[in-house]
Enzyme design. Structure first.
Site, PDB file in Angstrom:
ATOM      1  CG  HIS A  23     -42.905 -10.447  12.423  1.00 34.96           C
ATOM      2  ND1 HIS A  23     -42.265  -9.937  11.030  1.00 34.96           N
ATOM      3  CD2 HIS A  23     -42.315 -11.037  13.299  1.00 34.96           C
ATOM      4  CE1 HIS A  23     -41.193 -10.845  11.458  1.00 34.96           C
ATOM      5  NE2 HIS A  23     -41.393 -11.210  12.206  1.00 34.96           N
TER       6      HIS A  23
ATOM      7  CD  GLU B  84     -43.502 -30.978  19.848  1.00 34.38           C
ATOM      8  OE1 GLU B  84     -44.318 -29.232  19.800  1.00 34.38           O
ATOM      9  OE2 GLU B  84     -42.984 -31.327  19.392  1.00 34.38           O
TER      10      GLU B  84
ATOM     11  CB  CYS C  46     -43.827 -25.813  26.942  1.00 33.19           C
ATOM     12  SG  CYS C  46     -43.422 -27.271  26.105  1.00 33.19           S
TER      13      CYS C  46
ATOM     14  CG  ASP D 252     -46.586 -29.046  16.656  1.00 30.26           C
ATOM     15  OD1 ASP D 252     -46.803 -28.605  15.748  1.00 30.26           O
ATOM     16  OD2 ASP D 252     -45.476 -28.562  16.882  1.00 30.26           O
TER      17      ASP D 252
HETATM   18  C1  PEP Z   1     -46.003 -27.246  20.498  1.00 33.74           C
HETATM   19  O1  PEP Z   1     -46.505 -27.518  19.885  1.00 33.74           O
HETATM   20  O2  PEP Z   1     -47.407 -27.366  21.264  1.00 33.74           O
HETATM   21  C2  PEP Z   1     -44.924 -26.099  21.098  1.00 33.74           C
HETATM   22  C3  PEP Z   1     -44.933 -25.417  22.423  1.00 33.74           C
HETATM   23  O3  PEP Z   1     -43.784 -26.552  20.006  1.00 33.74           O
HETATM   24  P1  PEP Z   1     -43.842 -25.284  18.988  1.00 33.74           P
HETATM   25  O4  PEP Z   1     -45.531 -24.498  19.060  1.00 33.74           O
HETATM   26  O5  PEP Z   1     -42.372 -24.526  18.713  1.00 33.74           O
HETATM   27  O6  PEP Z   1     -44.320 -26.085  17.886  1.00 33.74           O
HETATM   28 MG    MG Z   2     -44.326 -27.927  18.372  1.00 35.63          MG
END
Ligand code: PEP
Ligand code: MG
Length: 585
Positions: free
Chosen positions: A196, A423, A494, A447
């Protein structure tokens, strides 16, 4: 990043490493937060159990009142974190645990100390997201024990001069209220990048390095340079190091102060910069930071604290608020990504030895299709009521069948643009076939890195492998970029990689067309993009792909940029005005 203590050969300064949060850099003198309270005595109580319970009730009331006051004085994630903490102190299971110990003759102080510590161990046993909440419990235990003992809760140092705060593991309640005029940077000895405290530091754009074990040797007045992008703390820097840091601080301040123009390279190529959001409440701040839309709306935060899925109506209201904040702009919403570090009982309560390789993301939704259908219903309804350009995507897609399944279902609900996250290496390797059945791809580098390097993204012992600069990860991203170009379909990133200003250039060189990140990172990435043309970005990507590992990929790109900056005079060929404009194009 592994923790280590090394002495730089060329200078007398010492470099401590940890996990950097964000991109900032700061220089200043250390002030340490006060140490934890001593462990309460385990001698039996001289009071009656009823007396102890009355004291406890008053102490808990005082602590929750303080937390709620602080929650009211903050906004956004800070408010949510503080409210969640106030609820945790009042938790009934915890209260029963404390009560049992008081009944057995322990003091209220000792009972709180033991019960909270036991609960902490349970959370650590769950691992992942839950384990990172253990720090919250330590802080709450200290607060209640302090209230019972009539002493101030351990807290932050006070100073008239700005300082670099060094703490064992700063509590979220304290991070939320840090006075940013005084705290130049934050260093924690423990904690992880997804705690956090780290989340709040990122949201507040505090220069922070966490999990810096070597920082336990720092003492008040030590001079340090805290470099979040590099994850380093330079102790007693040489005059040259200090000057170089001050130049970078000034350059960054100027870049951050520049007006938020659309993301673009030095040759004018547009690279839209989008925001990663977890709640519609954060939309206004993202717009203010210059987000040109939303590249990832993580819907799981609507579900995570719930015992049951939120209703279609509840979801629709939330999505409507989000879309309304981005009228005329692109908003990419990801359907629920639960499982692994984001467990959701009502979706998958089976025990899995390897949950990251188990029923998570789209796999879990396929097993509970009603939840996915409800989500698509709510999204389509919110879309019909607003003017944003809604795109919807599925997480954790491994096969063409899965991509086709999701696109087909989304179309049933009238979703106009349906895509998938890339991912999993399999999806990257056959991105051409995946893109044949879907409208766009958004690369989740967090991921993708964990699965490419086979390194759990939440496990500190393999954190050094969670490096999106690794050429294997970059090669996979390049596959998706090329497939997108051939198919004429959009490809974005992202994951956290998009928030690294240097890596962002490489991603663009690999064919990525949009970058989505935490709003706090937008200004740094925007400034960085103006440094290169598309042709240069491609050359940087080639250099990174040719490296043997992540560290040398980064070093090669940095060296190439550096050599271009010394060869090319500063010019101003771009439509965007920032202090770094065109310098390296
Ligand atoms: C990722 O895996 O890069 C992603 C954007 O999703 P999260 O971090 O929510 O798993
Ligand atoms: Mg992810």
């Amino acid at each position: 990043m592994p923790d280590s203590l090394t002495t730089a050969a060329a200078t007398a300064s010492t470099v401590i490493t940890g996990s950097g949060i964000g991109q900032g850099i700061a220089i200043g003198r250390v002030l340490r937060a006060s140490d934890p309270l001593p462990e309460p005595s385990d001698a039996p109580s001289a009071r009656t159990a009823d007396d102890e319970r009355a004291r406890l009730k008053a102490a808990i009331a005082a602590v929750t009142a303080t937390l709620r006051e602080r929650a009211a004085a903050t906004s956004g994630i800070a408010t949510d974190v503080l409210e969640a903490q106030a609820m945790m102190v009042e938790d009934e299971i915890l209260a029963d645990e404390v009560d049992g110990r008081i009944d057995a003759g322990a003091t209220a102080e000792r009972s709180v100390f033991e019960a909270f510590a036991a609960f902490r161990e349970t959370l650590i046993g769950f691992g992942g997201y839950m384990a990172e909440r253990a720090t919250d419990l330590d802080d709450l235990s200290q607060r209640v024990v302090a209230a019972l003992s009539g002493v101030p809760a351990p807290g932050l140092p006070a100073s008239d001069e700005p300082f670099v705060l060094v703490a064992h593991d700063l509590a979220p309640a304290e991070t939320a209220l840090l006075d940013l005029d005084k705290v130049l940077a934050l260093i924690t000895i423990e904690g992880g990048p997804t705690s956090h405290t780290a989340i709040l530091a990122r949201e507040k754009a505090i220069v922070a390095v966490v999990a810096a074990t070597g920082a336990s040797d720092l003492v008040d007045s030590d001079e340090v340079i805290v470099d979040a992008a590099a994850g380093t703390i330079t102790v007693s820097p040489s005059p040259d190091e200090a000057d170089a840091a001050r130049i970078r601080i000034a350059e960054r301040a100027a870049a951050l102060a520049a007006p938020a123009a659309p993301g673009a390279l030095a040759d004018g190529t547009l690279i839209p910069l989008l925001a990663n959001l977890g709640s519609a409440d954060a939309a206004a701040a993202a717009v203010e930071a210059g987000a040109e839309g939303v590249g990832l709306f993580r819907t799981e935060f609507l579900f995570l604290d719930a015992r049951q899925a939120p209703t279609v109506e509840e979801q629709r209201a939330h999505y409507r608020t989000l879309l309304a904040a981005f009228a005329g702009k692109k908003v990419v919403v990801r359907v629920l990504d639960a499982g692994a570090d984001k467990p959701l009982e009502f979706l998958n309560d089976a025990h899995e030895d390897n949950p990251a390789l188990g029923v998570r993301g789209l796999r879990a939704l396929q097993g509970s299709e009603d939840i996915l259908r409800e989500q698509l219903t709510a999204l389509a309804a919110a879309d019909a009521e607003t003017d944003a350009d809604l795109w919807v995507m599925a997480p954790m897609v491994a096969t063409v069948d899965e991509a086709a399944y999701f696109s087909g279902l989304a179309r049933e609900y009238g979703i106009k643009t349906a895509g998938v996250m890339v991912e999993i290496p399999s999806a990257a390797l056959i991105a051409d076939r995946i893109l044949a059945v879907t409208d766009f791809a958004s690369i989740g580098t967090n991921d993708l890195t964990q699965y490419t390097l086979a390194a759990d993204r939440l496990l500190g012992s393999v954190a050094h492998l969670q490096d999106p600069w690794h050429p294997a990860v970059l090669r996979l991203i390049g596959e998706v970029g090329s497939a997108g170009a051939s198919a004429g379909k959009p490809v974005g990133v992202c994951g956290e990689a998009a928030a690294d200003p240097l890596l962002a250039l490489v991603l663009v060189g690999l064919g990525v067309q949009t970058l989505s990140m935490s709003p706090a990172a937008l200004a740094d990435v925007r400034a960085s993009l103006t440094r290169v043309t598309l042709e240069t970005a491609r050359r940087l990507a080639d250099a990174a792909l040719a490296a043997v590992d992540g560290a040398s990929a980064r070093a090669a790109v940095a060296a190439l940029l550096e050599s271009r900056s010394t060869r090319t005079p500063v010019s101003n060929p771009t439509p965007i005005s920032t202090p770094l404009n065109g310098a390296l194009s």
